[in-house]
Design a protein around this motif. Structure first.
Motif, mmCIF file in Angstrom:
data_model
loop_
_atom_site.group_PDB
_atom_site.id
_atom_site.type_symbol
_atom_site.label_atom_id
_atom_site.label_comp_id
_atom_site.label_asym_id
_atom_site.label_seq_id
_atom_site.Cartn_x
_atom_site.Cartn_y
_atom_site.Cartn_z
ATOM 1 N N THR A 276 5.504 12.368 1.739
ATOM 2 C CA THR A 276 4.309 11.406 1.906
ATOM 3 C C THR A 276 3.828 11.374 3.377
ATOM 4 O O THR A 276 2.692 10.862 3.325
ATOM 5 N N SER B 296 3.401 18.822 0.561
ATOM 6 C CA SER B 296 3.290 18.257 -0.897
ATOM 7 C C SER B 296 1.618 18.646 -1.228
ATOM 8 O O SER B 296 1.562 19.165 -2.437
ATOM 9 N N ILE C 244 7.968 13.054 -5.509
ATOM 10 C CA ILE C 244 8.009 13.035 -4.230
ATOM 11 C C ILE C 244 8.822 11.587 -4.272
ATOM 12 O O ILE C 244 8.832 10.724 -4.650
ATOM 13 N N HIS D 62 9.969 8.870 -1.171
ATOM 14 C CA HIS D 62 9.700 8.469 0.143
ATOM 15 C C HIS D 62 10.348 7.249 0.335
ATOM 16 O O HIS D 62 11.180 6.675 -0.596
ATOM 17 N N THR E 272 5.029 1.853 1.121
ATOM 18 C CA THR E 272 4.829 2.106 -0.213
ATOM 19 C C THR E 272 3.288 2.174 -0.444
ATOM 20 O O THR E 272 2.884 2.879 -1.372
ATOM 21 N N ALA F 124 2.237 5.585 0.252
ATOM 22 C CA ALA F 124 2.662 6.526 -0.432
ATOM 23 C C ALA F 124 2.297 6.526 -2.130
ATOM 24 O O ALA F 124 1.818 7.699 -2.659
ATOM 25 N N ARG F 125 1.767 5.392 -2.235
ATOM 26 C CA ARG F 125 1.358 5.110 -3.727
ATOM 27 C C ARG F 125 0.003 5.667 -3.795
ATOM 28 O O ARG F 125 -0.613 6.489 -4.712
ATOM 29 N N ALA G 74 0.128 9.803 -3.571
ATOM 30 C CA ALA G 74 0.453 10.376 -4.795
ATOM 31 C C ALA G 74 -0.653 10.216 -5.948
ATOM 32 O O ALA G 74 -0.715 11.256 -6.678
ATOM 33 N N VAL H 16 2.146 13.952 -10.865
ATOM 34 C CA VAL H 16 3.133 13.447 -9.527
ATOM 35 C C VAL H 16 3.882 12.264 -9.837
ATOM 36 O O VAL H 16 3.382 11.374 -10.299
ATOM 37 N N ARG I 281 6.114 9.510 -8.122
ATOM 38 C CA ARG I 281 6.674 8.883 -6.726
ATOM 39 C C ARG I 281 7.825 7.963 -7.208
ATOM 40 O O ARG I 281 7.762 7.212 -7.882
ATOM 41 N N GLN J 235 10.831 5.704 -4.839
ATOM 42 C CA GLN J 235 11.040 5.327 -3.644
ATOM 43 C C GLN J 235 12.831 5.357 -3.367
ATOM 44 O O GLN J 235 13.226 4.614 -4.208
#
Length: 246
Positions: A15, A23, A35, A37, A41, A44-45, A48, A58, A60, A62
């Motif tokens: 990310t 990606s 993905i 990560h 957050t 990253a959210r 994605a 996708v 995601r 964590q």
């Protein structure tokens, strides 16, 4: 590379920086992906979500890859969600640098947990169900081949271990047509190592091409190694370093 459509990738550390570029590039080829990560957050959210809006699914996840249980749980969730992983890209890494005598207690274990153990465990877990013709690509560092100065002993050692890991995976998995390759970037313009940062000029001094590389250039090499066209390439190390190692 339309031949990559309908494939599934797992990108660990996908990310930010080089990982985000990988990606984006693989997703642009029509690849669905998971993905993993560790932090940031919200960013990253959003990353994605933007990818998924542009095409393939996708997922995601964590996890702190230094935590063996958390890493394997995330990998298992990705495999369960998609059924199998065709392409594994290990990007996540960490660095602790400084005077040899002053490394903090536990530094060795922390660095090797992220830089070596995590790629090994992910490859081991994913390979168990990876289809024939799968791809395992690990992102290392040119510092494994050429230390730029004092203070990198631990980081260089961990990145050097990835060459042995890659060759071993190539031998173990070649019978199934699964390839394993290592990409070793030199100075790349990212948040961690910006082209206009305080060490940028010094970083460029050993280069034949006197500029920082781009994350997209690394991603393009990864996309090639992930493609069917690279099916006879395995156990290899690719330096993408502007001539650092020349």
């Amino acid at each position: 590379m339309t031949s990559l459509e309908r494939k599934v990738a797992l990108i660990i550390g996908g990310t930010r920086g080089i990982g985000a570029a990988i990606s984006r590039r693989l997703h642009a080829e029509g690849i669905a992906m998971a993905i993993i990560h560790r932090a940031r957050t919200d960013e990253a959210r959003a990353f994605a979500k933007k990818l998924e809006e542009d095409g393939a699914p996708v997922l995601r996840l964590q996890a702190d890859v230094a935590d063996e249980d958390a890493l394997l749980a995330a990998v298992d969730e990705a495999v369960a969600h998609f059924g199998a992983i065709d392409i594994l890209v290990n990007v996540a890494g960490t660095a602790e640098t400084g005077d040899l005598a002053e490394y903090a207690e536990g530094a060795f274990d922390r660095v090797f947990a992220v830089n070596v153990r995590a790629p090994f465990l992910a490859a081991q877990r994913v390979a168990a169900s990876m289809p024939e013709g799968g791809r395992i690509i690990t992102i290392g560092s040119i510092v494994a081949d050429r230390a730029p100065g004092a203070g990198v002993t631990l980081y260089a050692a961990s990145k050097a271990a990835l060459a042995g890991l890659t060759r071993g995976l190539a031998r173990d998995l070649g019978i199934r047509g699964i390839t394993a390759n290592l990409v070793q970037p030199g100075p790349i313009d990212t948040e961690r190592n910006p082209a206009d940062g305080p060490q940028a000029s010094e970083n460029r001094t050993p280069l034949a091409i006197r500029r920082h590389g781009t994350a997209d250039e690394v991603a393009a090499l990864v996309a090639y190694l992930a493609s069917p066209e690279a099916g006879f390439i395995t156990g290899s190390i690719y330096n993408i370093d502007g001539g650092w190692s020349a």
